[in-house]
Scaffold this active site. Structure first.
Site, PDB file in Angstrom:
ATOM      1  CG  HIS A   1      -1.723  -1.288   1.236  1.00  0.00           C
ATOM      2  ND1 HIS A   1      -3.008  -1.154   0.696  1.00  0.00           N
ATOM      3  CD2 HIS A   1      -1.719  -2.200   1.965  1.00  0.00           C
ATOM      4  CE1 HIS A   1      -3.559  -2.364   0.947  1.00  0.00           C
ATOM      5  NE2 HIS A   1      -2.816  -3.168   1.583  1.00  0.00           N
TER       6      HIS A   1
ATOM      7  CB  SER B   1      15.712  19.798 -15.460  1.00  0.00           C
ATOM      8  OG  SER B   1      15.261  20.992 -15.280  1.00  0.00           O
TER       9      SER B   1
ATOM     10  CE  LYS C   1      13.955  17.146 -11.229  1.00  0.00           C
ATOM     11  NZ  LYS C   1      13.398  15.861 -11.828  1.00  0.00           N
TER      12      LYS C   1
ATOM     13  CD  GLU D   1      10.402   9.823 -16.769  1.00  0.00           C
ATOM     14  OE1 GLU D   1      10.557  10.375 -15.614  1.00  0.00           O
ATOM     15  OE2 GLU D   1      10.858  10.380 -17.815  1.00  0.00           O
TER      16      GLU D   1
END
Length: 466
Positions: free
Chosen positions: A187, A317, A323, A330
Site C-alpha cells: 500500500h 532538466s 537534475k 518513462e
C-alpha cells in the site's frame, strides 16, 4: 517518355506511374485511401512474399502453373521477402477491411517483376497478378495468413530473444542484490523486511512468465488460413495446395506452421490473434510494474527512497542544473501504454468477423506488429542503458530499515499483536527504532531482541526466534 502508363482493371482504365511496379488496383486504392500515411511493416511484406513464393511452388508442382512463369514468380517473390521493393508497397493501413488492396499490391508488384524476368513489358500482364500470382488464393485467406506468419516471426526472432536477454539481466541483479536488506512496502507503506534481490527476483519471474505466455501465443499463431480462399470453402484451389504451400513456408521460416483445422473459423474469427495480443498486453502490464518500481526505488536523491541508483545517461532538466531523471523507465511506460491501446484495437477489430470474413484485418496487423516491435526496442534499451548499470545504496537501505515500524511484526509471537502494534505506533510517532521502543517499555532484554529481531531471518519463511 510519358510519366504514366495506362492499365485496365474490371472498372476500366487507370493511369499508373510509369516507373511503378504496382498496377491499376493498387493505384485506385492509393487514391481512395489517403488517410494516415501508415504503411504495413516490413515483417508483413516479408510474409506476403513468403506466401506468394510458396503458392507458386505448390501450384507448379501440382501442374496448375506453367513452370517458367512459376520460376519467375518465385524469383520475384524472393525480392519481396528480401525487402528489395518495399517502396512499392504504398497503401495505407486504413483501407478495405479484408486487406484486398494490399494483397493486390503484392500480386501486381510480383507479376510485373516476373513479367520483366521473362522479358515482358511492365504492365503487360505477361504474368497475370490474379490468374498466376494469386492462383489458388484469395485476399480473404492470404491476409489472415500473413498476419499470423508476420507476428510469429517477429515474436520468435525479435521479442522473445529480447526478453531472454532482459531476464538474464534481472536474474544477475537478483543475485547481486541478495544480501541487501531493506524495507518491504505494501500500500506504499512500510511493511516487513525483504531483500532487494528478492524484489528483482520477482521482476525476473514476471518476465519468465511473459516468455512462457508468448510461446503459447506463438503456437496459437501457427495455424494458417491459407487454403480457405474466398469464404472458407476452398473454392478454386487444389485439395493438396494448402498442405504443400504451408510445408514450404515452414521450411523457409524454420517455424512449424499448420493448415487451420477449420477454415471458416480461421477467416471469420481472429481469436488466436486476440490471445496473442493479450499476451503482449500482459507483458506490458508486467513491464509497467517493473519500471515503475525501479523509478520509485531510485527517487530522490534527497527527498525520495533512493535505495538504488540508476545510471545518469542525460541531463534531466532544461532549468534545474544537475537534475537526472529515470528517462528509460518513462520511455518503457509510454511503450506499455501504446501496447495496451493496440490490444484494445485488436480486441475491437476481432469483433468484426461478420459471417465469413473479418473486415478489420489491416489495422489489427499493424497494431500487433507495432506492439512487438516497440516492446523489443524498449526491452533492449532499458536493459542496456538502465538495468545493467543499477547499483544498490546499501547504507540508505539500512537507514530506512532501522526506522521501519513494521519490524515489530517479528514480535507478535512473543509480546502479542496488541503490544506489538503499540510498539510500532510509538516507533513511528517518535521516529525511533522498534528496538529502542521495546527497551524503553521494558518488554524484552537486549539478548531477546537480538534473538527475535534478526532481520535476515524475517526475509524467509518461518516464525522469528523459533
Amino acid at each position: 517518355m510519358s510519366s504514366h502508363r495506362i492499365e485496365k482493371d474490371s472498372l476500366g482504365e487507370v493511369q499508373v506511374p510509369a516507373e511503378a511496379l504496382y498496377g491499376a488496383q493498387t493505384q485506385r486504392a492509393l487514391e481512395n485511401f489517403p488517410i494516415s500515411g501508415l504503411r504495413f511493416p516490413r515483417r508483413f511484406i516479408e510474409a506476403l512474399g513468403l506466401i506468394k513464393q510458396a503458392a507458386a511452388v505448390a501450384n507448379r508442382d501440382l501442374g496448375l502453373l506453367d513452370p517458367e512463369k512459376a520460376e519467375a514468380i518465385i524469383a520475384a517473390a524472393r525480392q519481396v521477402v528480401d525487402g528489395e521493393v518495399d517502396d512499392q508497397f504504398v497503401l495505407d493501413i486504413f483501407q478495405t477491411g479484408s486487406g484486398t488492396s494490399t494483397n493486390m499490391n503484392a500480386n501486381e508488384v510480383i507479376a510485373n517483376l516476373a513479367t520483366e524476368h521473362l522479358g515482358g513489358r511492365r504492365g503487360s500482364k505477361l504474368v497475370h497478378p490474379n490468374d498466376d500470382v494469386n492462383m489458388s488464393q484469395s485476399s480473404n485467406d492470404v491476409i489472415p495468413t500473413a498476419m499470423h506468419i508476420a507476428a510469429r516471426m517477429a515474436l520468435e526472432a525479435e521479442l522473445i530473444p529480447a526478453l531472454q536477454r532482459l531476464l538474464a539481466a534481472l536474474e544477475a541483479k537478483a543475485e547481486a542484490f541478495d544480501d541487501v536488506l531493506k524495507s518491504g512496502r505494501t500500500h506504499l507503506m512500510d511493511a516487513t523486511p525483504v531483500r532487494l534481490g528478492q524484489e528483482f527476483g520477482g521482476y525476473a519471474a514476471q518476465i519468465r512468465n511473459g516468455i512462457r505466455r508468448l510461446r503459447e501465443a506463438s503456437y496459437e499463431l501457427s495455424w494458417l488460413a491459407l487454403g480457405g480462399t474466398a469464404t472458407g470453402t476452398g473454392i478454386n484451389r487444389h485439395p493438396e495446395f494448402p498442405a504443400r504451400a504451408i510445408q514450404l513456408i515452414s521450411e523457409v521460416t524454420g517455424l512449424e506452421f499448420f493448415e487451420a483445422e477449420n477454415h471458416f473459423e480461421a477467416q471469420a474469427a481472429k481469436d488466436g490473434y486476440v490471445m496473442a495480443a493479450g499476451a503482449l498486453n500482459t507483458l506490458a502490464v508486467s513491464l509497467m510494474k517493473i519500471v515503475n518500481d525501479i523509478r520509485h526505488l531510485a527517487s530522490g536523491p534527497t527527498s525520495g527512497l533512493a535505495e538504488i541508483r540508476l545510471p545518469a545517461i542525460q541531463p534531466g532538466s532544461s532549468i534545474m542544473p544537475g537534475k537526472v531523471n529515470p528517462v528509460l523507465c518513462e520511455a518503457v511506460m509510454m511503450v506499455c501504454a501504446r501496447v495496451m491501446g493496440n490490444h484494445l484495437t485488436i480486441t475491437v477489430g476481432a469483433q468484426h468477423g461478420n459471417f465469413e470474413l473479418n473486415t478489420m484485418m489491416p489495422v489489427m496487423a499493424h497494431a500487433m506488429l507495432e506492439s512487438i516491435h516497440i516492446l523489443t526496442g524498449a526491452c533492449d534499451a532499458f536493459r542496456t542503458r538502465c538495468l545493467e548499470g543499477i547499483e544498490a545504496d546499501r547504507e540508505r537501505c539500512r537507514e530506512l530499515l532501522e526506522r521501519n515500524p513494521a519490524i515489530a511484526t517479528a514480535l507478535n509471537t512473543v509480546i502479542g499483536y496488541d503490544k506489538a502494534a503499540q510498539v510500532a505506533k510509538t516507533a513511528a510517532a517518535q521516529r525511533k527504532s522498534v528496538r529502542e521502543v521495546v527497551k524503553e517499555m521494558g518488554l524484552l532484554t537486549d539478548e531477546e531482541l537480538d534473538h527475535y529481531l534478526n532481520v535476515r531471518d524475517m526475509t524467509e519463511p518461518g516464525i522469528p526466534g523459533h
